[in-house]
Enzyme design. Structure first.
Site, PDB file in Angstrom:
ATOM      1  N   GLU A  28      33.130  45.709  37.422  1.00  0.00           N
ATOM      2  CA  GLU A  28      34.300  44.812  37.412  1.00  0.00           C
ATOM      3  C   GLU A  28      34.508  44.402  38.865  1.00  0.00           C
ATOM      4  O   GLU A  28      35.027  45.183  39.668  1.00  0.00           O
ATOM      5  CB  GLU A  28      35.528  45.545  36.868  1.00  0.00           C
ATOM      6  CG  GLU A  28      35.407  46.015  35.425  1.00  0.00           C
ATOM      7  CD  GLU A  28      35.378  44.877  34.417  1.00  0.00           C
ATOM      8  OE1 GLU A  28      35.754  43.745  34.773  1.00  0.00           O
ATOM      9  OE2 GLU A  28      34.958  45.121  33.272  1.00  0.00           O
TER      10      GLU A  28
ATOM     11  N   CYS B  52      42.295  40.928  41.495  1.00  0.00           N
ATOM     12  CA  CYS B  52      40.975  40.319  41.222  1.00  0.00           C
ATOM     13  C   CYS B  52      41.129  39.019  40.450  1.00  0.00           C
ATOM     14  O   CYS B  52      40.289  38.137  40.557  1.00  0.00           O
ATOM     15  CB  CYS B  52      40.094  41.300  40.463  1.00  0.00           C
ATOM     16  SG  CYS B  52      40.828  41.881  38.935  1.00  0.00           S
TER      17      CYS B  52
HETATM   18  P1  NAD Z   1      35.167  48.189  47.579  1.00  0.00           P
HETATM   19  O1  NAD Z   1      33.944  47.668  46.938  1.00  0.00           O
HETATM   20  O2  NAD Z   1      35.239  48.200  49.054  1.00  0.00           O
HETATM   21  O3  NAD Z   1      35.415  49.725  47.146  1.00  0.00           O
HETATM   22  C1  NAD Z   1      35.605  50.083  45.802  1.00  0.00           C
HETATM   23  C2  NAD Z   1      35.225  51.551  45.632  1.00  0.00           C
HETATM   24  O4  NAD Z   1      33.821  51.692  45.855  1.00  0.00           O
HETATM   25  C3  NAD Z   1      35.907  52.503  46.596  1.00  0.00           C
HETATM   26  O5  NAD Z   1      36.260  53.661  45.887  1.00  0.00           O
HETATM   27  C4  NAD Z   1      34.823  52.781  47.611  1.00  0.00           C
HETATM   28  O6  NAD Z   1      34.937  54.035  48.253  1.00  0.00           O
HETATM   29  C5  NAD Z   1      33.584  52.772  46.743  1.00  0.00           C
HETATM   30  N1  NAD Z   1      32.336  52.491  47.457  1.00  0.00           N
HETATM   31  C6  NAD Z   1      32.175  51.732  48.575  1.00  0.00           C
HETATM   32  N2  NAD Z   1      30.861  51.684  48.901  1.00  0.00           N
HETATM   33  C7  NAD Z   1      30.189  52.413  47.977  1.00  0.00           C
HETATM   34  C8  NAD Z   1      28.814  52.709  47.757  1.00  0.00           C
HETATM   35  N3  NAD Z   1      27.874  52.246  48.575  1.00  0.00           N
HETATM   36  N4  NAD Z   1      28.483  53.459  46.694  1.00  0.00           N
HETATM   37  C9  NAD Z   1      29.427  53.918  45.838  1.00  0.00           C
HETATM   38  N5  NAD Z   1      30.757  53.672  45.992  1.00  0.00           N
HETATM   39  C10 NAD Z   1      31.136  52.918  47.054  1.00  0.00           C
HETATM   40  O7  NAD Z   1      36.367  47.414  46.921  1.00  0.00           O
HETATM   41  P2  NAD Z   1      37.902  47.502  47.305  1.00  0.00           P
HETATM   42  O8  NAD Z   1      38.055  46.862  48.635  1.00  0.00           O
HETATM   43  O9  NAD Z   1      38.379  48.897  47.098  1.00  0.00           O
HETATM   44  O10 NAD Z   1      38.577  46.604  46.164  1.00  0.00           O
HETATM   45  C11 NAD Z   1      38.758  45.239  46.310  1.00  0.00           C
HETATM   46  C12 NAD Z   1      37.736  44.501  45.493  1.00  0.00           C
HETATM   47  O11 NAD Z   1      37.785  44.942  44.153  1.00  0.00           O
HETATM   48  C13 NAD Z   1      37.993  43.010  45.433  1.00  0.00           C
HETATM   49  O12 NAD Z   1      36.780  42.323  45.565  1.00  0.00           O
HETATM   50  C14 NAD Z   1      38.560  42.812  44.054  1.00  0.00           C
HETATM   51  O13 NAD Z   1      38.385  41.525  43.520  1.00  0.00           O
HETATM   52  C15 NAD Z   1      37.801  43.830  43.276  1.00  0.00           C
HETATM   53  N6  NAD Z   1      38.520  44.160  42.051  1.00  0.00           N
HETATM   54  C16 NAD Z   1      37.981  43.806  40.852  1.00  0.00           C
HETATM   55  C17 NAD Z   1      38.677  44.064  39.682  1.00  0.00           C
HETATM   56  C18 NAD Z   1      38.130  43.697  38.332  1.00  0.00           C
HETATM   57  O14 NAD Z   1      38.595  44.253  37.349  1.00  0.00           O
HETATM   58  N7  NAD Z   1      37.175  42.788  38.229  1.00  0.00           N
HETATM   59  C19 NAD Z   1      39.925  44.683  39.757  1.00  0.00           C
HETATM   60  C20 NAD Z   1      40.434  45.012  41.000  1.00  0.00           C
HETATM   61  C21 NAD Z   1      39.726  44.769  42.141  1.00  0.00           C
END
Ligand code: NAD
Length: 518
Positions: free
Chosen positions: A235, A269
């Site tokens: 997502e 998002c």
């Molecule tokens: P992010 O990708 O930076 O981090 C999300 C999670 O992934 C965190 O828990 C982080 O620690 C983990 N992570 C980071 N690198 C990783 C790796 N290499 N391997 C495994 N895990 C890893 O995202 P964010 O900044 O926390 O959230 C914002 C983003 O999320 C925005 O792009 C937003 O649009 C998206 N989002 C999408 C939805 C949806 O349902 N489509 C909902 C909310 C947010």
């Protein structure tokens, strides 16, 4: 090796909110092993019993409502109402929804039998997968961890949750709430930490990874999970368009644009990341949106509409998008004013697709507005990014609305509304293109956390089947005549079906006689 510690800071005043030890890779593996050891017993626990525990979790959250909201607002700085409605209400709504619907969603489904085995019955079963690894973001830290967690548990899986390192205090809250609920040991494990802990969770080979976060991280996780072919749901981000036609309900569209762009300070998002407005009403629309945006109050607590940006570095991305747009000819119609780690609402005009703010996710309180001249142009602009999460179409012309909805590349669409479409737990939710893979919410979502097993139940007394060995000299001609009768143009299909089933009956009885003669 010394243990990493998470030292989150308040986005409101910069003070530190506790110290959270991060899990080591070994501890992540152990958490997945505990989840696996418990998964059979939890998966065999009757659904009603699993739902009874979730009802208890729901009751505990309601009992602790203000305290839960306070923990979310302390971690995120969002206004109280946004934590209450966006994080807590949605979580409770999904639990209540599964209490009502899960039995139906997970019931075995009979499927029609088939001409090659008309005596057998067929069905689809939905079974638990085992251990699900959930990796969550920071923008709705309770909802976006709890809704997948609850969904996975209802489907009979155990869960290892990795909350965002930006808001570990909400991860700790989830751990406390689950402990109070009394889930059996190993059913819900929480591992705190940053990207390396997320990587360790992927490497620990859970039976499914459910990831919510950015496109960049989604791609990294997909590459890593591919090494073990671990099933994955992604997502990811969005650049959601709003299309406003000249016949749209004007005031409603203005208020919808302002809410859709600035709710949760744009850190959604599915927020309105860009609006296209039909040329004849563009100037009036820009003026009305500007006026409404200027009225919004920035702050926290109960007397604010917009909070700060939750992650410190998020403000840098917003600044970079603004700089790029202004350098390329865009104009701000609201003041460029920082408030702590946030901004006053930012409305941009004279934008184009040469600007990052129109093609890349900004994830902040920015609303760029661009005019369009025709329906095909509006569709082309809306589809002109690599994302495809949500979209909204504003018009009083129902036929046009249906046409445009059909033409949009998006997992979710709303007509004359924003965001509320994704709050309905009956609807599947997910993205197209780089906005993600898969769907959750609704029956599709519960089944996405299930092993979909196709079952054939044959109670035939015959000792063999027509298609089994040995192949006879006449078999080719028999199958050929069946193909012609069933799939050929003449005689009529109904007649052909009758012929085929008569033929099958005769063939079966022949086999049965042969079998008993041996
Ligand atoms: P992010 O990708 O930076 O981090 C999300 C999670 O992934 C965190 O828990 C982080 O620690 C983990 N992570 C980071 N690198 C990783 C790796 N290499 N391997 C495994 N895990 C890893 O995202 P964010 O900044 O926390 O959230 C914002 C983003 O999320 C925005 O792009 C937003 O649009 C998206 N989002 C999408 C939805 C949806 O349902 N489509 C909902 C909310 C947010």
């Amino acid at each position: 090796m010394s243990r990493t510690e998470l030292l989150p800071i308040s986005p409101v005043d910069g003070t530190q909110i506790g110290v959270f030890p991060a899990a080591t890779p070994g501890e992540v593996r152990e958490a997945v092993e505990r989840g696996r050891a418990t998964s059979l017993a939890w998966g065999n626990t009757p659904l009603r019993e699993r739902l009874r525990l979730l009802a208890r979790l729901r009751a505990i959250i309601v009992e602790e409502l203000d305290a839960v909201v306070a923990r979310v607002t302390a971690a995120t700085g969002k206004p109280d109402l946004e934590a209450l409605a966006g994080d807590v209400y949605t979580t409770l709504d999904f639990i209540a929804h599964y209490e009502q619907s899960a039995e139906n969603y997970l019931a075995s489904e009979p499927r029609p039998s088939h001409r090659l085995a008309p005596h057998a019955s067929f069905r689809v079963d939905y079974e638990p997968l085992g251990v699900v690894g959930i990796i969550a973001p920071w923008n709705y830290p309770l909802q976006l961890a709890m809704v997948p967690l609850v969904t996975a548990l209802v489907a009979g899986n155990t869960v290892v949750l990795k909350p965002s390192e930006v808001v570990p205090s909400v991860g700790a809250l989830i751990q406390e709430l689950c402990a109070r609920t009394g889930f059996p040991a190993g059913v819900v494990e929480v591992v705190q930490g940053g990207p390396e802990v997320g990587e360790a969770l992927v490497d620990a080979r859970p039976d499914k990874i459910f990831f919510t976060g950015s496109v960049a991280t989604g791609k990294k996780i997909a590459a890593r999970a591919a090494e073990q072919l671990t099933p994955l749901e992604l997502e990811l981000g969005g650049k959601d368009p709003m299309l406003v036609f000249a016949d749209a309900p004007f005031d409603r569209a203005v208020n919808g644009a302002v809410y859709g762009a600035f709710v949760n300070a744009g850190q959604v998002c599915v927020s309105v990341e860009r609006a296209y407005v039909e040329a004849p009403i563009y100037e009036r629309f820009v003026a009305a949106v500007t006026e409404a945006a200027r009225r919004l109050r920035v702050g926290s607590g109960r007397a604010a509409d917009l909070g700060p940006l939750i992650r410190p570095a998020q403000a840098d991305l917003v600044e970079a998008h603004l700089d790029d747009a202004l350098a390329k000819g865009a104009r701000l119609t609201t003041p460029r004013e920082r408030v702590g780690n946030g901004f006053r609402p930012l409305v941009l005009r004279d934008v184009s697709h040469a600007m990052r703010v129109m093609t890349e996710e900004t994830f902040g309180p920015v609303l760029p507005l661009m005019p369009f001249r025709s329906e095909p142009e509006a569709i082309e602009l809306a589809n002109g990014t690599r994302y495809g999460l949500n979209a909204s179409v504003w018009t009083r012309d129902r036929a046009r609305a249906e046409r445009v909805v059909r033409a949009l590349v998006a997992g979710n669409c709303a007509v004359n509304n924003v965001l509320l479409n994704i709050a309905n737990p009956h609807l599947p939710f997910g993205g197209e293109r780089e906005s993600g893979w898969g769907r959750y919410h609704g029956p599709e979502g519960l089944r996405a956390f299930s092993r979909v097993k196709a079952v054939m139940l044959d109670e035939s007394t015959a000792t063999s089947e027509m298609s089994w060995f040995p192949y006879r000299a006449t078999s080719y001609e028999v199958v050929k005549s069946l193909i012609v009768a069933v799939f050929g143009e003449a005689p009529a299909l109904a007649k052909a079906g009758a012929i085929a089933s008569q033929w099958l009956g005769a063939a079966r009885s022949l086999w049965r006689r042969e079998g008993s003669a041996r």
